[in-house]
Design a protein around this motif. Sequence first.
Motif, short mmCIF file in Angstrom:
data_model
loop_
_atom_site.label_atom_id
_atom_site.label_comp_id
_atom_site.label_asym_id
_atom_site.label_seq_id
_atom_site.Cartn_x
_atom_site.Cartn_y
_atom_site.Cartn_z
N THR A 50 0.94 -1.05 -0.11
CA THR A 50 -0.05 0.00 0.02
C THR A 50 0.87 1.37 -0.03
O THR A 50 2.19 1.10 0.29
CB THR A 50 -0.89 -0.04 1.32
N GLN A 51 0.33 2.49 -0.19
CA GLN A 51 0.91 3.75 -0.17
C GLN A 51 1.64 3.92 1.12
O GLN A 51 2.85 4.52 0.98
CB GLN A 51 -0.14 4.72 -0.30
N GLU A 52 1.32 3.48 2.25
CA GLU A 52 1.64 3.51 3.60
C GLU A 52 2.69 2.72 3.89
O GLU A 52 3.68 2.78 4.63
CB GLU A 52 0.57 3.46 4.54
N GLY A 53 3.02 1.77 2.83
CA GLY A 53 4.05 0.71 3.24
C GLY A 53 3.74 -0.31 3.64
O GLY A 53 4.69 -1.23 4.20
N VAL A 54 2.56 -0.83 3.67
CA VAL A 54 2.04 -1.98 4.49
C VAL A 54 1.63 -3.28 3.40
O VAL A 54 1.03 -2.86 2.51
CB VAL A 54 0.84 -1.52 5.32
N LEU A 55 2.00 -4.21 3.62
CA LEU A 55 1.80 -5.57 2.93
C LEU A 55 0.47 -5.80 2.99
O LEU A 55 0.46 -6.34 4.19
CB LEU A 55 3.06 -6.42 3.02
N VAL A 56 -0.33 -6.15 2.17
CA VAL A 56 -1.61 -6.63 2.47
C VAL A 56 -1.67 -7.74 1.16
O VAL A 56 -1.18 -7.80 0.24
CB VAL A 56 -2.67 -5.54 1.95
N GLU A 57 -2.82 -8.80 1.45
CA GLU A 57 -3.19 -9.76 0.72
C GLU A 57 -4.59 -9.34 0.08
O GLU A 57 -5.66 -8.91 0.78
CB GLU A 57 -3.14 -11.04 1.18
N ILE A 58 -4.70 -9.46 -1.39
CA ILE A 58 -5.93 -8.95 -1.91
C ILE A 58 -6.43 -10.07 -2.78
O ILE A 58 -5.49 -10.98 -3.35
CB ILE A 58 -5.75 -7.98 -3.09
N LYS A 72 2.96 1.86 -18.44
CA LYS A 72 3.55 1.59 -17.12
C LYS A 72 3.95 2.75 -16.38
O LYS A 72 4.04 3.68 -17.06
CB LYS A 72 4.80 0.64 -17.16
N ILE A 73 3.79 2.54 -15.23
CA ILE A 73 4.20 3.78 -14.33
C ILE A 73 5.85 4.16 -14.34
O ILE A 73 6.47 3.25 -14.58
CB ILE A 73 3.84 3.46 -12.84
N SER A 74 5.90 5.27 -14.23
CA SER A 74 7.35 5.87 -14.37
C SER A 74 8.11 5.65 -13.23
O SER A 74 7.36 5.75 -12.11
CB SER A 74 7.58 6.98 -15.10
N ILE A 75 9.37 5.68 -13.06
CA ILE A 75 10.10 5.76 -11.72
C ILE A 75 9.65 6.93 -10.92
O ILE A 75 9.47 6.72 -9.72
CB ILE A 75 11.66 5.74 -11.79
N ASP A 76 9.76 7.91 -11.70
CA ASP A 76 9.49 9.12 -10.93
C ASP A 76 7.72 9.22 -10.17
O ASP A 76 7.74 9.67 -9.21
CB ASP A 76 9.40 10.61 -11.73
N GLU A 77 7.15 8.76 -10.71
CA GLU A 77 5.66 8.66 -10.48
C GLU A 77 5.61 7.48 -9.36
O GLU A 77 4.86 7.81 -8.19
CB GLU A 77 4.71 8.11 -11.48
N ILE A 82 5.14 6.47 -3.35
CA ILE A 82 5.62 5.83 -2.13
C ILE A 82 6.12 7.00 -1.39
O ILE A 82 7.25 7.74 -1.50
CB ILE A 82 6.61 4.67 -2.19
N LYS A 83 5.50 7.45 -0.29
CA LYS A 83 5.73 8.49 0.57
C LYS A 83 6.32 7.87 1.96
O LYS A 83 5.72 7.01 2.34
CB LYS A 83 4.62 9.42 0.87
N LYS A 84 7.58 8.31 2.34
CA LYS A 84 8.06 8.08 3.43
C LYS A 84 7.22 8.76 4.62
O LYS A 84 6.94 9.94 4.55
CB LYS A 84 9.60 8.38 3.50
#
Length: 86
Positions: A50-58, A72-77, A82-84
């Motif tokens: 997730t964006q918060e850095g949590v690993l989830v199962e879907i 595809k998403i670029s590296i900059d995007e 991913i926000k620290k």
Amino acid sequence: MMETPKQPSTRKKFLLWSITTLGTATLLRFIKGETEKPIQPKSNTVKMLTQEGVLVEIDRKHLVAADKNDVKISIDELKEWIKKQS
């Protein structure tokens, strides 16, 4: 002239027996074949970050298959996504 009794070299015997044993063990391993690991059934879940850095199962049923024309998403995007946590 007196002949000395021939004594086979114990070092040579040891090396020959070692090579023969290792060769036989290797050959038997290939003939017997390694035991195959049972194939795991495909899981119905996918792990995602997730964006918060949590690993989830879907569940796979909730995911939409991507079109081949999707960009595809670029590296900059990705770095922006991913926000620290501060």
